[in-house]
Design a protein around this motif. Sequence first.
Motif, mmCIF file in Angstrom:
data_model
loop_
_atom_site.group_PDB
_atom_site.id
_atom_site.type_symbol
_atom_site.label_atom_id
_atom_site.label_comp_id
_atom_site.label_asym_id
_atom_site.label_seq_id
_atom_site.Cartn_x
_atom_site.Cartn_y
_atom_site.Cartn_z
ATOM 1 N N THR A 29 30.246 42.635 44.186
ATOM 2 C CA THR A 29 31.502 43.130 43.624
ATOM 3 C C THR A 29 32.224 43.986 44.668
ATOM 4 O OG1 THR A 29 30.791 45.262 42.832
ATOM 5 C CG2 THR A 29 30.287 43.418 41.419
ATOM 6 N N GLU A 30 33.424 44.395 44.320
ATOM 7 C CA GLU A 30 34.159 45.300 45.209
ATOM 8 C C GLU A 30 33.953 46.752 44.794
ATOM 9 O OE1 GLU A 30 37.026 42.782 43.620
ATOM 10 O OE2 GLU A 30 38.222 42.881 45.426
ATOM 11 N N HIS A 31 33.146 46.970 43.766
ATOM 12 C CA HIS A 31 32.941 48.333 43.274
ATOM 13 C C HIS A 31 32.034 49.133 44.206
ATOM 14 C CE1 HIS A 31 34.804 47.780 39.365
ATOM 15 N NE2 HIS A 31 34.253 46.591 39.336
ATOM 16 N N ASN B 44 46.063 40.973 31.162
ATOM 17 C CA ASN B 44 46.191 39.514 31.149
ATOM 18 C C ASN B 44 44.841 38.905 31.541
ATOM 19 O OD1 ASN B 44 46.738 36.816 31.763
ATOM 20 N ND2 ASN B 44 48.797 37.287 32.481
ATOM 21 N N PRO B 45 44.260 38.044 30.693
ATOM 22 C CA PRO B 45 42.936 37.497 31.022
ATOM 23 C C PRO B 45 42.919 36.695 32.318
ATOM 24 C CG PRO B 45 43.570 36.926 28.781
ATOM 25 C CD PRO B 45 44.764 37.548 29.400
ATOM 26 N N ALA B 46 44.079 36.177 32.732
ATOM 27 C CA ALA B 46 44.128 35.378 33.972
ATOM 28 C C ALA B 46 44.219 36.254 35.213
ATOM 29 C CB ALA B 46 45.322 34.442 33.925
ATOM 30 N N SER B 47 44.405 37.549 35.025
ATOM 31 C CA SER B 47 44.607 38.422 36.190
ATOM 32 C C SER B 47 43.330 38.572 37.009
ATOM 33 C CB SER B 47 45.095 39.794 35.733
ATOM 34 O OG SER B 47 44.087 40.415 34.977
ATOM 35 N N ILE B 48 43.526 38.765 38.285
ATOM 36 C CA ILE B 48 42.400 38.984 39.219
ATOM 37 C C ILE B 48 42.676 40.306 39.923
ATOM 38 C CG2 ILE B 48 41.209 38.099 41.264
ATOM 39 C CD1 ILE B 48 42.187 35.276 40.393
ATOM 40 N N VAL B 49 41.717 41.213 39.834
ATOM 41 C CA VAL B 49 41.900 42.525 40.478
ATOM 42 C C VAL B 49 41.168 42.506 41.817
ATOM 43 C CG1 VAL B 49 41.768 45.016 40.173
ATOM 44 C CG2 VAL B 49 41.878 43.545 38.184
ATOM 45 N N LYS B 130 37.452 45.580 35.310
ATOM 46 C CA LYS B 130 38.760 45.245 35.900
ATOM 47 C C LYS B 130 39.703 46.451 35.831
ATOM 48 C CE LYS B 130 40.717 41.165 34.960
ATOM 49 N NZ LYS B 130 41.089 39.995 34.154
ATOM 50 N N ARG B 131 39.678 47.124 34.683
ATOM 51 C CA ARG B 131 40.542 48.314 34.523
ATOM 52 C C ARG B 131 40.150 49.399 35.518
ATOM 53 N NH1 ARG B 131 39.382 48.185 28.834
ATOM 54 N NH2 ARG B 131 40.539 46.383 28.126
#
Lengths: 210, 222
Positions: A29-31, B44-49, B130-131
């Motif tokens: 991961t990037e974490h 958005n479920p499609a988002s990539i962080v 993700k958040r």
Amino acid sequence: MLKIGHLIPATVIKALPDYSAYLMAILGTEHMALLDRTHAGLHLRVGDNTIASVYSIKDGRIHLSQKSAPFYRRLTELLVSPLLMEEKVKVVHAAAVEGAGFAKIAVVGLNGCNPIAECKPYIKPEAVRQYTNTKITLVRYSSDIEQYVRNAFYPGHTDDLKEVIYFKEMDQINVFVKPERLGLFLGKGGANVATVSKLVGKQVYVYPAG
Amino acid sequence: MSEVDVVETVEPTEAVEVVEANVQRRDTATTARIAARKMRDVENPASIVIDPRTREGHMMVKLMFLYDRAVSAIRMKAGLSITIDKVNESLLQANEFTQRLDALTGMFSEMSGINPYGTGTFQYETPEAKRLLAARPRSYVFIPQSEEGRKVALSIKRIFPLLIHIRTTSTDFARAGAAITSIIQSIVDFCNLSEQLLKTAKLDYEIPKGMGALVSAAAANI
């Protein structure tokens, strides 16, 4: 999963001697996360791969621990994973107190298995030492609270334990032991009784019998 | 009296420094607006962080936004203002680049001893995780418009944690150096590809800030 208590693989990215924590990269991961030196089970160096449990997530920072009860529980589950897959044992509780040098893990046998005998070949000191210097002590879980306390007091010999009285209204357990063995039951700085108290989830007091 | 004199001479200097710093930084309102948009997009479920944490990574992400926009526009204009042959050619180039990134991931994985597919990049990709990443000031929330863009984003997510791992833990820097050079070269090629695709799509192209330094670094290493 990146949730509190979950076990995650991580690599030491920075281990500066004047910093109180290791900077860890969570693998895959990037974490990034911080492993406080006081929460590290071993002395780590840059590039060491290890596992740790998520201790807290606050202000966007992930803190790891190798000395918390969830870590010991997950570590035991990892070591005895073949038995878990075969549904022979189940890890019920874990407890550890700071500075004790040991953690107590309650295991229960499924389908008539003896959990301690089954788990012992997997909880080898050399296997545990890969992740932590803390000693893991297995305790046989029992739904009978008095029996559970008796089991939890290992390494105190059960013959030295004279009586266990559970006061349901006070949620308190009084344990009476041979006076000459009192120190063994209390442990160094009261660590043994404190760990038992955490493991069974009740106040436990140890008194000399007679 | 002498103390007062000292204060008088120091104060204007500090004031000038503060003003200069403010010019360079984004103002608070812009930062707050970007943060709010990121937190909205991450739902958005499609988002990539993506939180690349390296200079090369930031450049790659900036190019990825352009690339995704270009590929999406080319697909939408196929058969209209762009011929099908040209679209096919462009998508072929895009796929070739994706394969190159996959090969790079494989090389990095071999060097670091970490399997980026096996250790759970997606296992950890929970909404909470993700958040957490999106809340970081230097992370990007990317909502892909094209499959090619999505593939590049996922490759970036795999490559850059490995690059950090190699950079910080490598004991044989001759090998690590080769990996770093190859990633810089890939970024330069990605920049050229993005520029070409944007031209094909008849969209404006502006070289991201800092690209010049990377091109110089690539030239110096070769």
